[in-house]
Design a protein around this motif. Structure first.
Motif, PDB file in Angstrom:
ATOM      1  N   ASN A 101      -0.802  -4.143   7.866  1.00 40.38           N
ATOM      2  CA  ASN A 101       0.318  -3.575   8.378  1.00 40.38           C
ATOM      3  C   ASN A 101       1.654  -4.004   7.555  1.00 40.38           C
ATOM      4  N   LYS A 102       1.551  -5.524   7.336  1.00 42.14           N
ATOM      5  CA  LYS A 102       2.699  -5.974   6.633  1.00 42.14           C
ATOM      6  C   LYS A 102       2.552  -5.490   4.956  1.00 42.14           C
ATOM      7  N   TRP A 104       1.596  -2.492   3.950  1.00 43.91           N
ATOM      8  CA  TRP A 104       2.207  -1.299   4.046  1.00 43.91           C
ATOM      9  C   TRP A 104       3.693  -1.298   4.036  1.00 43.91           C
ATOM     10  N   GLN A 105       3.972  -2.182   4.993  1.00 43.91           N
ATOM     11  CA  GLN A 105       5.461  -2.190   5.029  1.00 43.91           C
ATOM     12  C   GLN A 105       6.210  -2.823   3.710  1.00 43.91           C
ATOM     13  N   GLU A 106       5.570  -3.697   2.980  1.00 46.02           N
ATOM     14  CA  GLU A 106       6.087  -4.191   1.857  1.00 46.02           C
ATOM     15  C   GLU A 106       6.080  -3.269   0.501  1.00 46.02           C
ATOM     16  N   SER A 110       7.194   3.903   5.776  1.00 45.92           N
ATOM     17  CA  SER A 110       7.909   4.086   6.950  1.00 45.92           C
ATOM     18  C   SER A 110       7.177   2.892   7.867  1.00 45.92           C
ATOM     19  N   PRO A 111       7.996   2.048   8.403  1.00 41.15           N
ATOM     20  CA  PRO A 111       7.263   1.037   9.365  1.00 41.15           C
ATOM     21  C   PRO A 111       6.731   1.662  10.651  1.00 41.15           C
ATOM     22  N   TYR A 145       5.719  -4.594  15.704  1.00 39.57           N
ATOM     23  CA  TYR A 145       4.841  -3.646  14.727  1.00 39.57           C
ATOM     24  C   TYR A 145       3.552  -4.030  15.080  1.00 39.57           C
TER      25      TYR A 145
END
Ligand code: C2E
Ligand code: CA
Ligand code: CA
Ligand code: CA
Length: 278
Positions: A101-102, A104-106, A110-111, A145
């Motif tokens: 998930n981190k 993808w955020q980086e 959209s978080p 998240y």
């Protein structure tokens, strides 16, 4: 008659024996799977039922067996729970899901929160809170998240469970009751636990359109959930009629094959990168 009795006895012991050795084989295999990176995560989108927007994702583990191919968690999670292997396995899932998930955020998507399934045994293990803390530090994923899905049966062991859930909430993660409706906890009991969300079990969603009773039941769960200030999500949505029913009755979030099956990391990433609506 005596002989027959003896044969039966042999038959049963053989069967028992066969069962337990099959189990042991599976257990050893699972141990190896953990060491040799045979586990992978798939990801199923959770969507806004009005807009189709992806607002979350559930991590679901799979075992890529070198000979047998993909093995479903329904086959090995119960054994992992029985043998205690769920603790290292669950830790692996948690680390992997949070790290993904981190990433993808980086990448600038959209978080969205990632939901991770936590089994009872894992939750009640002494080091669980420390494991979660460590994962949050290592991955630098903001805790909001990270969402934990816990089955209803956990809630029965009240005192200890309530304490663990409180500690988790303090870390800033969110908590959901999974498979809601299949256990025996009352909604009023849940009111005293720091729960954010209930997830209506697929078995209720299956028949909402064609069985009036089932529909009434789901409507009641949605209303009571909202009255107690829980978010409500429906799982196992397979057609548009179910979506319509849920929306008409105030359930605005859902998950199911109608929108998407669980996807490989690459396929999930493709959806996120295009900000795709389902
Ligand atoms: P669950 O948490 O209730 O997850 C939902 C299951 O329903 C998933 O099966 C998902 O693929 C399937 N599903 C989703 N939408 C639909 C639909 O529209 N129709 C149908 N027929 N099925 C749908 P899956 O991936 O085989 O997982 C089975 C169970 O294994 C999960 O049930 C969960 O209890 C457990 N599990 C999976 N991953 C983990 C994990 O990492 N840790 C733990 N403790 N349990 C896990
Ligand atoms: Ca789940
Ligand atoms: Ca579920
Ligand atoms: Ca379920």
């Amino acid at each position: 008659a005596k002989d027959r009795g003896k044969n039966n006895y042999q038959f049963y012991t053989n069967q028992l024996h066969g069962l337990s050795s099959r189990k042991m084989e599976l257990e050893n295999g699972l141990r190896k799977a953990l060491e040799q990176n045979q586990l992978i995560l798939h990801y199923q989108p959770q969507v806004n039922l009005n807009t189709g927007e992806i607002i979350g994702v559930e991590a679901l583990v799979r075992w890529m067996h070198p000979e047998k191919g993909i093995i479903s968690p329904a086959e090995f999670i119960p054994l992992a729970e029985e043998t205690g292997l769920i603790v290292p396995l669950g830790k692996w899932v948690l680390e992997k899901a949070a790290a993904q998930n981190k990433v993808w955020q980086e990448k600038g998507y959209s978080p969205i929160p990632i939901s991770v399934n936590i089994s009872v045994r894992q939750l009640q293990e002494d080091r669980f809170i420390d494991t979660v803390k460590q994962v949050l530090i290592d991955t630098q994923l903001p805790p909001k998240y990270l969402d934990f899905e816990i089955t209803e049966s956990v809630m029965q062991n009240s005192e200890k469970t309530a304490m663990i859930l409180d500690q988790l909430k303090e870390l800033g993660v969110t908590l959901a009751i999974d498979d809601f409706g299949t256990g025996y906890s009352s909604l009023s009991l849940l009111k005293h636990l720091p729960i954010d969300k209930i997830k209506i079990d697929k078995s209720f969603v299956d028949d909402i359109v064609h069985h009036a009773n089932q529909g009434a039941m789901v409507k009641t769960i949605i209303d009571m959930g909202h009255n107690l200030q829980f978010n409500v999500i429906a799982e196992g949505i397979e057609d548009q009629e179910q979506v319509t029913f849920l929306l008409e009755n105030g359930c605005l979030v859902g998950q199911g094959y109608h929108f998407s099956r669980p996807l490989s990391m690459e396929a999930m990433e493709e959806l996120l990168s295009k900000n795709k609506k389902l």
